[in-house]
Design an enzyme around this catalytic site. Structure first.
Site, PDB file in Angstrom:
ATOM      1  N   ASP A 282      79.934  54.729  17.184  1.00  0.00           N
ATOM      2  CA  ASP A 282      78.657  54.039  17.361  1.00  0.00           C
ATOM      3  C   ASP A 282      77.504  54.807  16.740  1.00  0.00           C
ATOM      4  OD1 ASP A 282      79.137  55.949  19.457  1.00  0.00           O
ATOM      5  OD2 ASP A 282      77.441  55.109  20.563  1.00  0.00           O
TER       6      ASP A 282
ATOM      7  N   GLU B 291      79.014  56.744  22.535  1.00  0.00           N
ATOM      8  CA  GLU B 291      78.484  58.100  22.706  1.00  0.00           C
ATOM      9  C   GLU B 291      76.967  58.101  22.810  1.00  0.00           C
ATOM     10  OE1 GLU B 291      76.855  62.041  21.488  1.00  0.00           O
ATOM     11  OE2 GLU B 291      76.590  60.055  20.575  1.00  0.00           O
TER      12      GLU B 291
END
Length: 518
Positions: A139, A206
């Site tokens: 991400d 994350e």
């Protein structure tokens, strides 16, 4: 990785530049011990490592990484705003781009409640050996609409120009994913198999703490009976020249510990009403007073063992006039406080960035109440974020808050997927030395390598806080030209040098082989 990364980086700068000549006025007792300290305060930098060159298909690798940037795998704060197609298409691309990896390694798509994190298992030849794990995250942070005109290229176009690969996520953190996969693809083509089993974990969230991805996979691996990892590596600071004032050489910082994370909501519920008839104390006023009391009740300062390790490695390379101060910190004992260590703390506490290295921090991040200018709100809430030092558990922090505000009208509750401060990775052991050797094999001996204390955090905290992963090391295996390049992290014009990306692949290719020495 999250915006706290910049705090990590500049905390290191402040830790040195703020010290000045503060070590000059030590007491007679400290002066008596200085000679003992300094006698052993010698350089711990590894020397004589032969630099190597790894041949990679750089053109093909650059094309694959630039294509990866075109998938907008964004983590928005609103978790309902999740682009499932972006992740699904990215997964399909990875499978097509690395056919040998997907023929050889076991791939699992995991996560709860959304399964978009990737777990790869590369079976080793010797099942008796403790496994290794490499982590990176898929991400990326959003690109705010009001910053688009500041980008020299489209942030999701995967542009390659002027010797750089550009785009959101190319540095944070898809270069790490693809460096790992490129190196694995190369090794498999050569017929190589690791001695110990190697896991790759590529998380999905994350940038918002990792509760769906990394935490879930850590749970899965623990449930499968892994007793201990021989080596775990995650992202952190890239190699950068001039990170520390007075050190012009290239510098590689290896994170060895992370602070914890907890957010508490403070809520005041009372009677609302019309603003023309205000009570003696309003709900907003009561809560504001509580927040003020809390900010006045800071946690005490102490020197974390990771900070001691940082200055044991970094200190001998810094200003010679301050060697007694650095040595006092490096060799100090956690249950004692010398005058020199107190000077270190007093100086570090003058700056908000370096101060965070010394205690559990308190940050009021949200305050909400009211919907109309003539209405007294019945409820007022505040959110306070804490980054705990070891030992400051959620229970300890909640008790600290209640003792500080001394008001039973205010409720306190944990609203986060809180994580404790992590274990501290061992320094100078086989795993740390293997990592330093690999860094020097790729980037040479003319650089400073030092452990450091991570005051922000990344997804590896979900592993490092557990008994099966005591030694987690964090570093991003990419060379930046200078500190200006850090502006790409969560900012505009994120980019990496094409030639340096080749070394990233060479780094992972080499470290896979070096794992056999553990």
């Amino acid at each position: 990785m999250k915006s706290s990364f910049k705090v990590i980086f500049y905390a290191g700068i402040g830790a040195v530049s703020l010290l000045g000549s503060c070590g000059q006025n030590s007491s007679s007792s400290d002066q008596a011990s200085e000679a003992v300290y300094l006698e052993d305060f010698t350089s711990l930098q590894m020397t004589g490592v032969d630099q190597i060159s790894v041949d990679v298909d750089l053109d093909g690798a650059v094309q694959r990484l630039s294509k990866a940037v075109t998938f907008p795998t964004i983590s928005n704060q609103d978790r309902e705003d999740f682009d499932t197609k972006a992740f699904e298409d990215y997964h399909k691309f990875i499978e097509e781009a690395y056919p040998n990896v997907h023929k050889t390694l076991k791939k699992e798509v995991l996560g709860d409640p959304r399964p978009y994190s990737l777990l790869y298992t590369w079976e080793g030849k010797d099942p008796s050996l403790e496994p290794a794990l490499f982590y990176a995250h898929q991400d990326v942070v959003p690109v705010p609409a009001d910053s688009r005109d500041q980008w020299k290229v489209d942030p999701f176009a995967g542009t390659v120009q002027d010797g750089y690969i550009w785009g959101r996520g190319v540095l944070d953190d898809k270069n790490q994913i693809h460096g790992i996969l490129e190196a694995a693809e190369m090794r498999i083509k050569e017929g190589w198999q690791p001695s110990r089993t190697i896991y790759f974990v590529f998380g999905q969230d994350e940038e918002v703490g990792g509760p769906e991805g990394a935490k879930y996979i850590a749970d899965v691996l623990e449930q499968r009976g892994i007793k201990r990892f021989a080596y775990v590596m995650d992202e952190s600071a890239p190699l950068t020249p001039g990170i520390f004032p007075g050190i012009k050489e290239n510098t590689a910082l290896i994170g060895i510990a992370q602070k914890g994370f907890i957010s508490l909501e403070l809520e005041m519920n009372g009677i609302g009403g019309h603003s023309s008839q205000p009570p003696v104390e309003s709900n907003i006023g009561i809560l504001a007073e509580a927040v003020t009391k809390l900010e006045d009740a800071q946690f005490p300062y102490r020197i974390h063992p990771a900070v001691r390790s940082q200055y044991r490695y970094m200190g001998p390379e810094l200003d010679k006039d301050n060697q007694p101060l650095y040595a006092a910190v490096a060799f100090g004992k956690d249950d004692e406080m010398t005058d020199l260590e107190q000077q270190f703390i007093e100086t570090m506490a003058q700056n908000q960035l370096t101060r965070a290295m010394l205690h559990t921090t308190i940050a009021v991040t949200m305050f909400n109440a009211g919907v109309k200018d003539n209405v007294l709100p019945p409820t007022a809430t505040a959110v306070v974020n804490f980054r705990p030092m070891p030992g400051d558990t959620p229970e300890v922090i909640i008790e600290h808050v209640k003792n500080a505000i001394q008001d039973d009208r205010i409720t306190v509750r944990d609203i986060s997927a809180s994580t404790p401060a992590t274990n501290i990775a061992e320094v100078g052991n086989d795993a740390y030395n293997m990592l330093e050797k690999t860094i020097r094999q790729i980037w040479g001996n003319d650089l400073l390598v030092s452990p450091f204390f991570v005051i922000g955090g990344s997804d590896s905290k979900h592993f490092q806080a557990r008994s099966f992963a005591p030694d987690v090391y964090t570093i991003t295996g990419i060379q930046l030209e200078n500190t200006e390049e850090f502006k790409g992290f969560h900012g505009v014009n994120e980019r990496i040098l094409v030639e340096e990306y080749g070394k990233t692949i060479g780094f992972f290719y080499t470290i896979f082989g070096n794992l056999d020495a553990l």
